[in-house]
Write a protein that holds these residues in place. Structure first.
Motif, short mmCIF file in Angstrom:
data_model
loop_
_atom_site.label_atom_id
_atom_site.label_comp_id
_atom_site.label_asym_id
_atom_site.label_seq_id
_atom_site.Cartn_x
_atom_site.Cartn_y
_atom_site.Cartn_z
N UNK A 38 -0.94 -3.14 -4.71
CA UNK A 38 -0.46 -4.28 -3.94
C UNK A 38 0.60 -5.02 -4.76
N UNK A 39 1.63 -5.49 -4.06
CA UNK A 39 2.67 -6.27 -4.71
C UNK A 39 2.82 -7.58 -3.94
N UNK A 40 2.65 -8.68 -4.66
CA UNK A 40 2.81 -10.00 -4.04
C UNK A 40 4.25 -10.47 -4.17
N UNK A 42 6.92 -13.74 -2.35
CA UNK A 42 6.79 -15.03 -1.67
C UNK A 42 6.44 -14.85 -0.18
N UNK A 43 5.26 -15.33 0.20
CA UNK A 43 4.85 -15.30 1.59
C UNK A 43 4.48 -13.94 2.14
N UNK A 44 4.27 -12.95 1.28
CA UNK A 44 3.94 -11.62 1.79
C UNK A 44 3.21 -10.78 0.74
N UNK A 45 2.57 -9.72 1.25
CA UNK A 45 1.91 -8.74 0.39
C UNK A 45 2.38 -7.35 0.83
N UNK A 46 2.81 -6.55 -0.12
CA UNK A 46 3.14 -5.16 0.16
C UNK A 46 1.99 -4.27 -0.29
N UNK A 47 1.64 -3.32 0.56
CA UNK A 47 0.62 -2.32 0.26
C UNK A 47 1.32 -1.00 -0.04
N UNK A 48 1.05 -0.44 -1.22
CA UNK A 48 1.67 0.80 -1.64
C UNK A 48 0.62 1.88 -1.85
N UNK A 49 0.99 3.11 -1.59
CA UNK A 49 0.14 4.26 -1.91
C UNK A 49 0.22 4.53 -3.41
N UNK A 326 -10.75 -3.72 -10.19
CA UNK A 326 -10.51 -5.15 -10.10
C UNK A 326 -9.15 -5.41 -9.43
N UNK A 327 -8.98 -6.64 -8.98
CA UNK A 327 -7.71 -7.03 -8.38
C UNK A 327 -6.58 -6.86 -9.39
N UNK A 328 -6.83 -7.21 -10.63
CA UNK A 328 -5.81 -7.09 -11.67
C UNK A 328 -5.34 -5.64 -11.84
N UNK A 329 -6.26 -4.70 -11.61
CA UNK A 329 -5.91 -3.29 -11.79
C UNK A 329 -5.01 -2.75 -10.67
N UNK A 330 -4.98 -3.42 -9.53
CA UNK A 330 -4.24 -2.87 -8.39
C UNK A 330 -3.00 -3.69 -8.05
N UNK A 331 -2.71 -4.72 -8.81
CA UNK A 331 -1.52 -5.54 -8.57
C UNK A 331 -0.35 -4.95 -9.35
N UNK A 332 0.74 -4.66 -8.66
CA UNK A 332 1.95 -4.18 -9.30
C UNK A 332 2.69 -5.37 -9.93
#
Length: 332
Positions: A38-40, A42-49, A326-332
């Motif tokens: 996941x990439x945060x 401003x105002x959005x979240x991108x979901x990546x494979x 964890x969330x930290x592990x999946x944030x780009x």
């Protein structure tokens, strides 16, 4: 003199979106690979494979990986709605690159429905239950809601009650087990995701999820990798399929990446609905993972569409959740 603590500052929009990722990572995935990032913005979240978690032997086109990402997308969008935020979702945005599955943009305030709240509250209760189910029937009203859930996500579901149809599907499942287990490449790939009950890994399949004790679980990966266990697994899965009160095939009219995302969203919605009704599920996807058997599944259920997921459904014993990154592990 009494000291009054200052009010806790309200969370920023970025903080709120970060919290919703914590619900998205609880989505189901093949072998519990959790193939998403996941990439945060401003105002959005991108979901990546996360293609580093692909399984090229069993899933050479990343069909099941994309379905898993679709399930995470449903969890993410549901969590954002239940934080009182409206969304606009762009699935597979053209020209976006970087394996972006979807872009979820905040579009103002939102009042979640009672149904959305019920599904959201079921996220912590959803499990994959690999143990036998009781003979208790699945409520017909829930089955109707599942049909509507699939339609709402541009997918379809075929529910299987008859013993004749269950037996025919069990034949295909058994055949799939034998073919996959005879392939050394498949065994090696699966073994990478098998680990002990005491492992610190936050993904994959721990031994306890299959009823394996602590000591034996240390050798599970080795047994999976080394031996052709197809006959034993075929017999076990036949019993599970024929002994479950209900089987279900989730499918789509097309077979493109967009269809796979839609299937994942339908799957997630259906599983959360089941969890809210205390109904369990597990996967018997073997005949869908082998092209010639997938065609036979289509013929068996009488559809011109594309079977994507094969589930068994029913009431089972309580099981522990599988580990999560964890969330930290999946944030780009």
């Amino acid at each position: 003199m009494t000291t009054i603590a200052p009010p806790t500052p309200s969370l920023t929009l970025s903080d709120r979106l970060l919290k919703t990722v914590g619900h998205a990572v609880k989505a189901p995935s093949g072998h519990n690979t959790q193939p998403w990032l996941f990439r945060l913005k401003p105002g959005q979240v991108e979901l990546l494979a996360d293609l580093s978690r692909a399984c090229p032997v069993v899933d050479p086109c990343n069909r099941e990986l994309t379905i898993s990402c679709g399930a995470a997308l449903f969890h993410l969008n549901l969590a954002i709605h239940c934080d009182s935020l409206a969304t606009m979702v762009r699935i597979l945005p053209p020209g976006s690159g970087e394996n972006i599955i979807a872009r979820v943009m905040v579009a103002g305030p939102y009042v979640p429905s009672d149904d959305e709240q019920q599904l959201f509250e079921a996220i912590p209760q959803r499990r994959t239950n690999r143990f036998p189910f009781s003979k208790q029937d699945v409520d017909p009203q829930l089955q109707t809601e599942w049909i509507n859930d699939a339609k709402s996500e541009a997918a379809w579901i075929h529910l299987i009650h008859s013993e004749r149809e269950k037996h025919a599907l069990a034949d295909l499942i058994s055949e799939g087990d034998r073919e996959q287990a005879s392939d050394k490449r498949f065994r090696h790939e699966l073994a990478k995701w098998i680990h002990s009950n005491t492992s610190s890994r936050r993904d994959g399949i721990p031994g306890y999820s299959q009823g394996i004790g602590d000591f034996a679980s240390h050798f599970g990966w080795l047994a999976v990798r080394t031996f052709d266990w197809g006959d034993g697994q075929a017999a076990k899965d036949r019993q599970l399929a024929e002994g479950s009160p209900l089987l279900a095939v989730i499918g789509t009219n097309g077979d493109t990446p967009a269809d796979w995302v839609a299937c994942g969203q339908a799957l997630a919605k259906m599983l959360l609905r089941g969890a809210a009704w205390s109904v369990d599920a597990s996967y018997l996807n073997q005949p869908i993972e082998i092209p010639r058997l997938r065609t036979k599944v289509s013929e068996l259920i009488g559809t011109n569409g594309y079977p994507q997921i094969l589930l068994r459904l029913g009431h089972g014993r309580e099981v522990k959740p599988t580990p999560r990154r964890s969330v930290e592990d999946v944030i780009v």
